[in-house]
Design a protein around this motif. Structure first.
Motif, PDB file in Angstrom:
ATOM      1  N   TYR A 278       0.833  -1.203   0.000  1.00 58.38           N
ATOM      2  CA  TYR A 278       0.000   0.000   0.000  1.00 58.38           C
ATOM      3  C   TYR A 278       0.872   1.260   0.000  1.00 58.38           C
ATOM      4  CZ  TYR A 278      -3.821   3.135   1.228  1.00 58.38           C
ATOM      5  OH  TYR A 278      -4.738   4.142   1.211  1.00 58.38           O
ATOM      6  N   ILE A 282       0.946   4.096  -2.905  1.00 61.68           N
ATOM      7  CA  ILE A 282       0.716   5.528  -2.698  1.00 61.68           C
ATOM      8  C   ILE A 282       1.886   6.332  -3.251  1.00 61.68           C
ATOM      9  CG2 ILE A 282       0.417   7.317  -0.979  1.00 61.68           C
ATOM     10  CD1 ILE A 282      -1.108   5.502   0.687  1.00 61.68           C
ATOM     11  N   LEU A 285       1.454   6.513  -6.804  1.00 60.44           N
ATOM     12  CA  LEU A 285       0.123   6.972  -7.216  1.00 60.44           C
ATOM     13  C   LEU A 285      -0.556   5.955  -8.118  1.00 60.44           C
ATOM     14  CD1 LEU A 285       0.707  10.757  -7.805  1.00 60.44           C
ATOM     15  CD2 LEU A 285      -0.650   9.713  -6.027  1.00 60.44           C
TER      16      LEU A 285
ATOM     17  N   LEU B 146      -3.508   8.618   4.691  1.00 56.38           N
ATOM     18  CA  LEU B 146      -2.261   8.459   3.931  1.00 56.38           C
ATOM     19  C   LEU B 146      -2.484   8.777   2.461  1.00 56.38           C
ATOM     20  CD1 LEU B 146      -0.384   5.198   4.966  1.00 56.38           C
ATOM     21  CD2 LEU B 146       0.321   7.555   5.248  1.00 56.38           C
ATOM     22  N   ALA B 147      -3.521   8.144   1.887  1.00 60.33           N
ATOM     23  CA  ALA B 147      -3.770   8.314   0.456  1.00 60.33           C
ATOM     24  C   ALA B 147      -4.109   9.768   0.143  1.00 60.33           C
ATOM     25  CB  ALA B 147      -4.894   7.387   0.010  1.00 60.33           C
ATOM     26  N   VAL B 148      -4.980  10.376   0.958  1.00 59.12           N
ATOM     27  CA  VAL B 148      -5.412  11.748   0.674  1.00 59.12           C
ATOM     28  C   VAL B 148      -4.235  12.718   0.777  1.00 59.12           C
ATOM     29  CG1 VAL B 148      -6.846  13.628   1.484  1.00 59.12           C
ATOM     30  CG2 VAL B 148      -7.789  11.350   1.325  1.00 59.12           C
ATOM     31  N   ARG B 150      -1.083  12.170   0.350  1.00 63.56           N
ATOM     32  CA  ARG B 150      -0.171  12.000  -0.784  1.00 63.56           C
ATOM     33  C   ARG B 150      -0.775  12.562  -2.077  1.00 63.56           C
ATOM     34  NH1 ARG B 150       3.922  12.094  -3.835  1.00 63.56           N
ATOM     35  NH2 ARG B 150       4.332  10.343  -5.216  1.00 63.56           N
ATOM     36  N   VAL B 151      -2.036  12.219  -2.347  1.00 63.67           N
ATOM     37  CA  VAL B 151      -2.665  12.670  -3.588  1.00 63.67           C
ATOM     38  C   VAL B 151      -2.761  14.200  -3.605  1.00 63.67           C
ATOM     39  CG1 VAL B 151      -4.787  12.656  -4.918  1.00 63.67           C
ATOM     40  CG2 VAL B 151      -3.933  10.539  -3.972  1.00 63.67           C
ATOM     41  N   LEU B 152      -3.133  14.776  -2.448  1.00 60.03           N
ATOM     42  CA  LEU B 152      -3.258  16.239  -2.391  1.00 60.03           C
ATOM     43  C   LEU B 152      -1.921  16.922  -2.626  1.00 60.03           C
ATOM     44  CD1 LEU B 152      -5.636  17.621   0.359  1.00 60.03           C
ATOM     45  CD2 LEU B 152      -5.414  18.313  -2.005  1.00 60.03           C
ATOM     46  N   ALA B 243       3.308  11.239  13.433  1.00 61.40           N
ATOM     47  CA  ALA B 243       4.615  10.604  13.439  1.00 61.40           C
ATOM     48  C   ALA B 243       4.634   9.420  12.479  1.00 61.40           C
ATOM     49  CB  ALA B 243       4.983  10.153  14.854  1.00 61.40           C
ATOM     50  N   MET B 244       3.546   8.641  12.462  1.00 54.32           N
ATOM     51  CA  MET B 244       3.511   7.470  11.578  1.00 54.32           C
ATOM     52  C   MET B 244       3.436   7.888  10.113  1.00 54.32           C
ATOM     53  SD  MET B 244       1.441   4.487  13.519  1.00 54.32           S
ATOM     54  CE  MET B 244      -0.172   5.196  13.632  1.00 54.32           C
ATOM     55  N   PHE B 247       6.789   9.031   9.243  1.00 63.75           N
ATOM     56  CA  PHE B 247       7.718   7.899   9.217  1.00 63.75           C
ATOM     57  C   PHE B 247       7.617   7.139   7.897  1.00 63.75           C
ATOM     58  CE2 PHE B 247       8.265   3.282  10.132  1.00 63.75           C
ATOM     59  CZ  PHE B 247       9.636   3.303  10.252  1.00 63.75           C
ATOM     60  N   LEU B 248       6.401   7.093   7.331  1.00 68.90           N
ATOM     61  CA  LEU B 248       6.226   6.392   6.060  1.00 68.90           C
ATOM     62  C   LEU B 248       6.659   7.252   4.883  1.00 68.90           C
ATOM     63  CD1 LEU B 248       2.821   4.610   6.654  1.00 68.90           C
ATOM     64  CD2 LEU B 248       5.103   3.662   6.757  1.00 68.90           C
ATOM     65  N   PHE B 250       5.419  10.458   4.095  1.00 71.95           N
ATOM     66  CA  PHE B 250       4.419  11.341   3.508  1.00 71.95           C
ATOM     67  C   PHE B 250       4.233  12.607   4.333  1.00 71.95           C
ATOM     68  CE2 PHE B 250       3.176   6.936   2.407  1.00 71.95           C
ATOM     69  CZ  PHE B 250       3.503   7.012   1.072  1.00 71.95           C
TER      70      PHE B 250
END
Lengths: 322, 308
Positions: A278, A282, A285, B146-148, B150-152, B243-244, B247-248, B250
């Motif tokens: 996942y 991301i 994309l 996470l997804a939002v 990154r996409v934004l 923090a998470m 950490f990933l 983003f």
């Protein structure tokens, strides 16, 4: 009859929830821009025609609402689309990566339930003693310990300083431990499983202890004691049954949540599971992959909470009356 | 009217003003938690005075190099990118607190408003609002955030938002806040349902107070202790979530955050553990501080439930 109606109601409710979640996931992610345009945003020299052409290939030229219903229709036929970066069917990818996630998550949950029942009962029987205080202090610390920090500490101590366990991956790339894939796999699982169980053990121990203390105060336990049963027997055969009810609920939640928390766990240990996939999706994309994985995680969570509720109602008939 | 208020006040007042005091007086965990939280707050306010370096100062690369051991110039050494670790830790406290307070400001206001309306109105409104809240309790929030985020961050390329300072951090705070109101709403609703049937509320109603007055001066102050406990927990949760996310990878590249330090330095854990362990430890004590404070506050709010 009553039970059947309750189950039916819960299932309909779960279906509505899933529909809402899918809408939130789809519109939140897709309304922010054309995926193709975003992917090509920093690539120079891409003409508008090219973008339109690629968009049409992925069916992105249709209006958003129409795309949502196409997506839902595909999902119902278990067609998750094709990953853009891997060019593989998303459904198959979720399955194979997901199995790797289960490989550490399920043992961790089993381990935490076992440890928590022992530790919680042990502490409950010695309420307010020094041992109880120690267990409770550890539990409080464990609950506040961020999982990834714990993972990093585990890697530093057991992998770098002591050199007992590998720090990354699910299997050795060069030489297997004792020449056996099974032992090598188990060897790689130790640290991730330890990290996941630690937090669950803390929460579950607290749950078991509180409920055990409540249960041991109840009349039927006093009756059992008065009838001369041994304390160990009372706990095993009578008290634990009562304590198991909230534990079951919590385990259901854990089973539902396990994939949702996996991105962090699997990044720490570079574990090739669904969460790591996942995070990769991301970064790239990869829209079909992002939506596919998030909907699977969401459905799993809703399904597990629903199943737990139903199971709970079957065990404890009082719930149905609410 | 006046005499009515006088007879009501003793119920409302200790709950409102004495909660923190009682928490500090009676609960050991509350004291430790308060101490940890105050430590982080003080670091966030005065920390930058303690260090001669700017948070984005990589000049150490020319002097001691990356992953340097502690020295007189760099008390905790430097990290993989040549930043002074102590400086990053001190500035990170600001980011952490801004995220925690900002997110909870949003989720707290939304939660109290929605939960309050549901609990006070009851019936049909309650049903609809609580179904809505329940939905937010079962969606996998972290995954969606996470997804939002990154996409934004990608979608703003070429728009006015691209140059906005701390845009990513703002999005993270907004998302954590917007997805975190449901537990607060549920708690507020429960408290409102319980309190609105109590005698002093009935008395206020007989005394001719308007619905708004009753909610603001009678019900809310009495519901507040339970809500505060949850808010303390959510501040810790929001800090952990940021923090998470960082950490990933983003997080906000312009902000100095502990999670991001981990992201940058985690790969060189074997070479220089301090660069990863120090920010991890800061996240730990901050989250621990808020959790312990919540524990102490909950003891102070429900003294009867304490010795169980």
């Amino acid at each position: 009859m009553e039970t059947g109606r309750y189950i039916l109601r819960r299932l309909i409710y779960a279906a509505i929830m899933m529909l809402c979640t899918s809408a939130v996931i789809f519109f939140l992610i897709n309304s922010l821009g054309n995926p193709v345009e975003l992917m090509l945003a920093e690539t120079p020299g891409v003409s508008q025609e090219t973008v339109d052409l690629i968009s049409a290939q992925y069916g992105l030229d249709k209006p958003l609402i129409q795309r949502y219903f196409i997506w839902i229709g595909d999902l119902l036929r278990l067609d998750f689309g094709t990953s853009i970066t891997y060019n593989l069917p998303v459904g198959g990818m979720i399955w194979s990566w997901g199995l790797h996630s289960m490989q550490i998550q399920i043992p961790a949950i089993i381990l935490s339930v076992a440890v928590a029942i022992c530790a919680g009962t042990w502490a409950a029987r010695r309420q307010h003693s020094r041992q109880d205080f120690t267990v409770m202090g550890t539990v409080l610390l464990g609950q506040s310990m961020p999982a990834f920090f714990l993972g990093i500490i585990l890697i530093y101590i057991f992998s770098f300083v002591l050199g007992w366990f590998p720090s990354y991956g699910a299997i050795s790339t060069r030489r297997l431990l004792w020449g056996s894939a099974l032992f090598d796999g188990l060897w790689h699982m130790v640290l991730p499983v330890a990290m996941i169980s630690m937090f669950n053990i803390a929460t579950l121990t607290l749950l078991v202890r509180t409920n055990m203390i409540d249960t041991l105060r109840q009349d039927f336990i006093r009756t059992a004691r008065a009838s001369g049963l041994k304390e160990g027997e009372i706990i095993r055969r009578h008290a634990l049954r009562m304590v198991m009810l909230p534990v079951i609920t919590y385990v259901g939640l854990l089973l539902g949540l396990m994939l949702g928390t996996s991105p962090v766990t699997e990044t720490v240990f570079t574990w090739p599971g669904l969460g790591a996939l996942y995070v990769m999706a991301i970064q790239q994309l990869d829209y079909p992959l992002i939506m596919g994985i998030s909907i699977v995680i969401a459905v799993m969570l809703i399904l597990m909470t629903t199943l737990t509720d139903i199971l709970y109602a079957l065990i404890d008939p009082r719930v149905r009356l609410e | 009217m006046t005499s009515m208020n006088d007879s009501i006040d003793p119920v409302a007042r200790p709950a409102r003003f004495g909660l923190f005091g009682r928490c500090l007086r009676t609960s050991m965990t509350g004291r430790v938690g308060f101490g940890l939280v105050m430590f982080v707050v003080i670091v966030a306010i005065f920390g930058p005075l303690l260090t001669p370096y700017a948070p984005k100062d990589q000049s150490a690369m020319y002097a001691v190099g990356a992953n340097a051991r502690p020295s007189a110039d760099h008390w905790l050494g430097t990290d993989r990118l040549g930043y002074d670790i102590l400086t990053q830790l001190l500035y990170g406290a600001r980011t952490a607190l801004v995220v925690g307070l900002g997110a909870v400001l949003i989720s707290g206001c939304a939660g109290i408003l929605i939960g309050g309306i549901a609990g006070y109105r009851g019936g049909w409104t309650d049903e609809v609002l609580m179904r809505f809240a329940e939905f937010f309790l079962v969606v996998p929030i972290f995954i969606i955030i996470l997804a939002v985020v990154r996409v934004l961050s990608k979608a703003v390329t070429g728009t006015a938002f691209e140059t906005m300072p701390y845009f990513n951090l703002t999005v993270i705070i907004l998302m954590i806040g917007l997805f975190g109101w449901a537990p607060i709403a549920r708690m507020t609703r429960g408290e409102f349902l319980r309190i609105k049937t109590l005698e002093f509320v009935q008395a206020a109603r007989c005394g001719g107070q308007s619905g708004r007055q009753i909610v603001l001066s009678e019900i809310l102050p009495n519901a507040f202790p339970s809500i505060v406990v949850l808010i303390a927990l959510e501040i810790g949760g929001a800090i952990l979530a940021e923090a998470m996310i960082s950490f990933l990878g983003f997080g906000d590249p312009n902000a100095v955050s502990w999670g991001q330090m981990l992201y940058f330095n985690y790969q060189s854990l074997k070479i220089w553990p301090m660069a990863s362990l120090a920010p991890g430890f800061m996240i730990f004590i901050t989250v621990l501080g808020f959790n312990l404070l919540a524990d102490g506050l909950s003891d102070a709010a429900n003294p009867r439930a304490r010795r169980r």
